[in-house]
Design a protein around this motif. Sequence first.
Motif, PDB file in Angstrom:
ATOM      1  N   ILE A  85       0.840  -1.195   0.000  1.00 34.66           N
ATOM      2  CA  ILE A  85       0.000   0.000   0.000  1.00 34.66           C
ATOM      3  C   ILE A  85       0.879   1.251   0.000  1.00 34.66           C
ATOM      4  CG2 ILE A  85      -1.741   1.301   1.308  1.00 34.66           C
ATOM      5  CD1 ILE A  85      -2.993  -1.145   0.242  1.00 34.66           C
ATOM      6  N   THR A  86       1.885   1.171   0.896  1.00 36.37           N
ATOM      7  CA  THR A  86       2.790   2.323   0.994  1.00 36.37           C
ATOM      8  C   THR A  86       3.408   2.615  -0.373  1.00 36.37           C
ATOM      9  OG1 THR A  86       3.466   1.051   2.918  1.00 36.37           O
ATOM     10  CG2 THR A  86       4.367   3.295   2.682  1.00 36.37           C
ATOM     11  N   ALA A  87       3.855   1.554  -1.017  1.00 36.88           N
ATOM     12  CA  ALA A  87       4.506   1.743  -2.327  1.00 36.88           C
ATOM     13  C   ALA A  87       3.556   2.399  -3.317  1.00 36.88           C
ATOM     14  CB  ALA A  87       4.988   0.393  -2.870  1.00 36.88           C
ATOM     15  N   ILE A  88       2.324   1.917  -3.346  1.00 33.86           N
ATOM     16  CA  ILE A  88       1.341   2.493  -4.286  1.00 33.86           C
ATOM     17  C   ILE A  88       1.146   3.975  -4.002  1.00 33.86           C
ATOM     18  CG2 ILE A  88      -1.134   2.534  -4.877  1.00 33.86           C
ATOM     19  CD1 ILE A  88      -1.069  -0.529  -4.628  1.00 33.86           C
ATOM     20  N   PHE A  89       1.006   4.302  -2.688  1.00 32.35           N
ATOM     21  CA  PHE A  89       0.797   5.708  -2.328  1.00 32.35           C
ATOM     22  C   PHE A  89       1.989   6.570  -2.722  1.00 32.35           C
ATOM     23  CE2 PHE A  89      -2.737   4.428   0.526  1.00 32.35           C
ATOM     24  CZ  PHE A  89      -3.676   5.313   0.006  1.00 32.35           C
ATOM     25  N   ILE A  90       3.179   6.025  -2.460  1.00 30.73           N
ATOM     26  CA  ILE A  90       4.380   6.805  -2.802  1.00 30.73           C
ATOM     27  C   ILE A  90       4.418   7.071  -4.298  1.00 30.73           C
ATOM     28  CG2 ILE A  90       6.913   6.718  -2.952  1.00 30.73           C
ATOM     29  CD1 ILE A  90       6.879   5.304  -0.242  1.00 30.73           C
ATOM     30  N   LEU A  91       4.208   6.023  -5.095  1.00 28.31           N
ATOM     31  CA  LEU A  91       4.266   6.180  -6.558  1.00 28.31           C
ATOM     32  C   LEU A  91       3.184   7.131  -7.056  1.00 28.31           C
ATOM     33  CD1 LEU A  91       5.153   2.605  -7.820  1.00 28.31           C
ATOM     34  CD2 LEU A  91       6.532   4.682  -7.970  1.00 28.31           C
ATOM     35  N   ALA A  92       1.952   6.958  -6.491  1.00 31.37           N
ATOM     36  CA  ALA A  92       0.864   7.845  -6.908  1.00 31.37           C
ATOM     37  C   ALA A  92       1.201   9.287  -6.546  1.00 31.37           C
ATOM     38  CB  ALA A  92      -0.440   7.408  -6.240  1.00 31.37           C
ATOM     39  N   GLY A  93       1.788   9.455  -5.350  1.00 34.09           N
ATOM     40  CA  GLY A  93       2.186  10.799  -4.905  1.00 34.09           C
ATOM     41  C   GLY A  93       3.189  11.415  -5.866  1.00 34.09           C
ATOM     42  N   ILE A  94       4.211  10.618  -6.205  1.00 36.78           N
ATOM     43  CA  ILE A  94       5.227  11.119  -7.142  1.00 36.78           C
ATOM     44  C   ILE A  94       4.567  11.507  -8.463  1.00 36.78           C
ATOM     45  CG2 ILE A  94       7.233  10.455  -8.530  1.00 36.78           C
ATOM     46  CD1 ILE A  94       8.161   8.752  -6.164  1.00 36.78           C
ATOM     47  N   ALA A  95       3.672  10.617  -8.965  1.00 38.81           N
ATOM     48  CA  ALA A  95       3.003  10.869 -10.246  1.00 38.81           C
ATOM     49  C   ALA A  95       2.212  12.168 -10.166  1.00 38.81           C
ATOM     50  CB  ALA A  95       2.084   9.705 -10.595  1.00 38.81           C
ATOM     51  N   LEU A  96       1.530  12.388  -9.055  1.00 39.06           N
ATOM     52  CA  LEU A  96       0.713  13.587  -8.877  1.00 39.06           C
ATOM     53  C   LEU A  96       1.583  14.848  -8.925  1.00 39.06           C
ATOM     54  CD1 LEU A  96      -2.330  14.116  -8.277  1.00 39.06           C
ATOM     55  CD2 LEU A  96      -1.606  14.564  -5.905  1.00 39.06           C
ATOM     56  N   VAL A  97       2.677  14.814  -8.138  1.00 41.93           N
ATOM     57  CA  VAL A  97       3.565  15.981  -8.068  1.00 41.93           C
ATOM     58  C   VAL A  97       4.157  16.279  -9.450  1.00 41.93           C
ATOM     59  CG1 VAL A  97       5.746  16.835  -7.139  1.00 41.93           C
ATOM     60  CG2 VAL A  97       4.098  15.690  -5.638  1.00 41.93           C
ATOM     61  N   VAL A  98       4.673  15.217 -10.090  1.00 38.08           N
ATOM     62  CA  VAL A  98       5.294  15.407 -11.413  1.00 38.08           C
ATOM     63  C   VAL A  98       4.260  15.919 -12.409  1.00 38.08           C
ATOM     64  CG1 VAL A  98       6.347  14.200 -13.363  1.00 38.08           C
ATOM     65  CG2 VAL A  98       7.145  13.752 -11.045  1.00 38.08           C
ATOM     66  N   GLY A  99       3.066  15.329 -12.359  1.00 39.68           N
ATOM     67  CA  GLY A  99       2.001  15.745 -13.278  1.00 39.68           C
ATOM     68  C   GLY A  99       1.655  17.205 -13.100  1.00 39.68           C
ATOM     69  N   LEU A 100       1.499  17.620 -11.826  1.00 37.46           N
ATOM     70  CA  LEU A 100       1.179  19.021 -11.556  1.00 37.46           C
ATOM     71  C   LEU A 100       2.294  19.934 -12.066  1.00 37.46           C
ATOM     72  CD1 LEU A 100      -0.407  18.916  -7.983  1.00 37.46           C
ATOM     73  CD2 LEU A 100      -1.501  19.638 -10.110  1.00 37.46           C
ATOM     74  N   GLY A 101       3.526  19.481 -11.779  1.00 35.23           N
ATOM     75  CA  GLY A 101       4.694  20.263 -12.221  1.00 35.23           C
ATOM     76  C   GLY A 101       4.698  20.452 -13.725  1.00 35.23           C
ATOM     77  N   LEU A 102       4.471  19.363 -14.440  1.00 33.12           N
ATOM     78  CA  LEU A 102       4.500  19.436 -15.916  1.00 33.12           C
ATOM     79  C   LEU A 102       3.402  20.360 -16.443  1.00 33.12           C
ATOM     80  CD1 LEU A 102       5.307  15.774 -16.958  1.00 33.12           C
ATOM     81  CD2 LEU A 102       6.707  17.805 -17.337  1.00 33.12           C
TER      82      LEU A 102
END
Lengths: 503, 171
Positions: B2-19
């Motif tokens: 679960i932790t891994a999924i959240f971390i990856l989703a978090g990274i994806a969210l941040v990167v997506g917002l940044g882009l």
Amino acid sequence: MRVPLSKIARPGWGIAFDTRGNSADLSALSLPERVCVPLQQHIGSAATPVVKPGDRVLTGQPLARAAANRLGAAVHAPLAGRVQAIARQPGPGRTGLAVSIESDGTDERWPGYTAHRDPLRLSTSALRSAVVQGGIVGLGGATFPAGVKLNRGSGVDTLILNGVECEPVISCDDALMRTDVDAMLLGAQIMLRILEADSCIVALKDGMADALQTVTTALQTLADDRFSIAILPPVYPAGGEAQLIELLTGREIPAGGLPWDSGAICQNVATAAAVAHLLRSGEPLISRIVTVTGAVVAPANFRVRIGTPISHLIAAAGGYTDTSSRQLIMGGPMMGIELPDDSLPVVKATNCIYVPTIDELPATAAELPCIRCGDCATACPAHLMPQLLLQAQATSDTERMQSLGLQDCIECGCCDYVCPSKIPLTRRFVAAKQELWDIAFEKRRAAKARERIAARTTRQQRQQQEQADQLAAQTHNVSDTDTAHQKLQELLQRTGADREDPS
Amino acid sequence: MITAIFILAGIALVVGLGLTLVNRTLPQNDQSPLDELEALLPATQCAQCGYPGCRPYAEAILAGTADINRCAPGGDATVTAIARLLGRHTATVDPAYGAYQPGHVAVVDEAACIGCALCIAACPVDAIVGAHRYTHTVIRDECTGCKLCLPPCPVDCISIVPLRPATRQAA
């Protein structure tokens, strides 16, 4: 009054020539029987003739005025006589329209000029327009119209009177400073007034002892504290405008910029004297001092009317000593241009006629590959890297040539002179500069063409639309049969009535 | 897990917002490749490349039906520029499509001109002035030297001449 004097140290670039042996005496010259005055003797566009063949002209009368709204300069009759022809004739370096005048020997002055006792009292605009009308161009060899440089007055605080004459064999500026120093200084004062500048540096070359003495004495008498003297080392090309400004003021002209961007401009000493002659004695630019040197019997300087055949000068210098060497160069050995023969006229740019002796001609050595020694980069007065430029030129890499600053090459020839592989670098750079210029020109032309094509397309579409609308309107009228029928009847009646009337 | 999924989703969210943010703030490159390519061509509309104008040729290059070395008025510099834009190997102009002649313009021999107005219609940049039964002349500053006025002229009174007769001989 003591005149401030500074000695400039030898810069790292350039080539040191020993020029002490130059004779700078001014000899007398008879008037030629005929002159041929090219209408383009300056940077810019050719002047527009205002005389016709058959006209009698007087010394100093305008022959052609500067083309409107273009860079250019007026041209004046160098002597009194009859205009024989206005035709295309070869001139030094350039073939173009030229006015031939046969002298009537009177040398009668044209009365159209006013001689001012004190030109410094005139308004700056009157001075400026006089300089433009007098056909005065830079007499150092580049023939840039002087009025333009002086018009760009704003921001220029230093005027440099250039008497450096760094090409090895030339001594016409030396001769001018020794014989015409008062006119030169008055011209400088006039220019200072036009420019609203507050300092003037008279730049001389180390070794011009007599000229230095004359200028110093004249300045002491003049007691104008805006003037100072600078002595430059006999290094070629210390007399180049950009180089001189850098040596004297420490300011560098920005890449692609013009001298006045640095706040200083150079004027040749002879240009200053010409301005003074124009305003004080009402004589436009119809003569200049020319050095005749090399393989001639008596090398000397002459005050020559513009348009005089070079053969007349050679005869005055006693003729050629060595008939086998028939190379003839206008300008100095470094930047001069080769002339095909001595029938060509002296123009405003002719500072020197140089006949090289056989052993002065460069040996035609085979070109060897570049060994990247970097000597050319040390010698380059424009701080370029010729070895890299050569590489870029060989691969036709125009962008790289541009980024290496090819446009700032002044074509002085120092790199050729020092190159151990005898590579004719300057010649290649001149060709490459032309290429860059062509590319830039085609780009500008394409941009303009695109605009015009768009305008044409819009116009054509509009016309088509209008035609279609008209057609539609006509068809509409016809389709309305009742109205059409009625109109036809009316028309028939009217024409019928008309026809019956006369009977 | 679960932790891994959240971390990856978090990274994806941040990167997506940044882009998204970067995409919004940076200036848009709204020039189409076709416009960019056309801008490199000399706009003479001379049709020497076999296409009716510069834009059709640009279209053909993009479609892959024409090689990049057909533009004679542009010269080798244009071919190099196109090659750089498209990431292809550079080449020289194919001599079959004409020779590079920079700085040339058309000149009407006014003594021979009969005033037919055919060249006026052919000029893509409206650089020829004149009217029916009146002598025509070329506006030097506007002519592109495309040679399109040569074929329609019934008396062959137009020639292509260099713009600057003695280029910088006196340098």
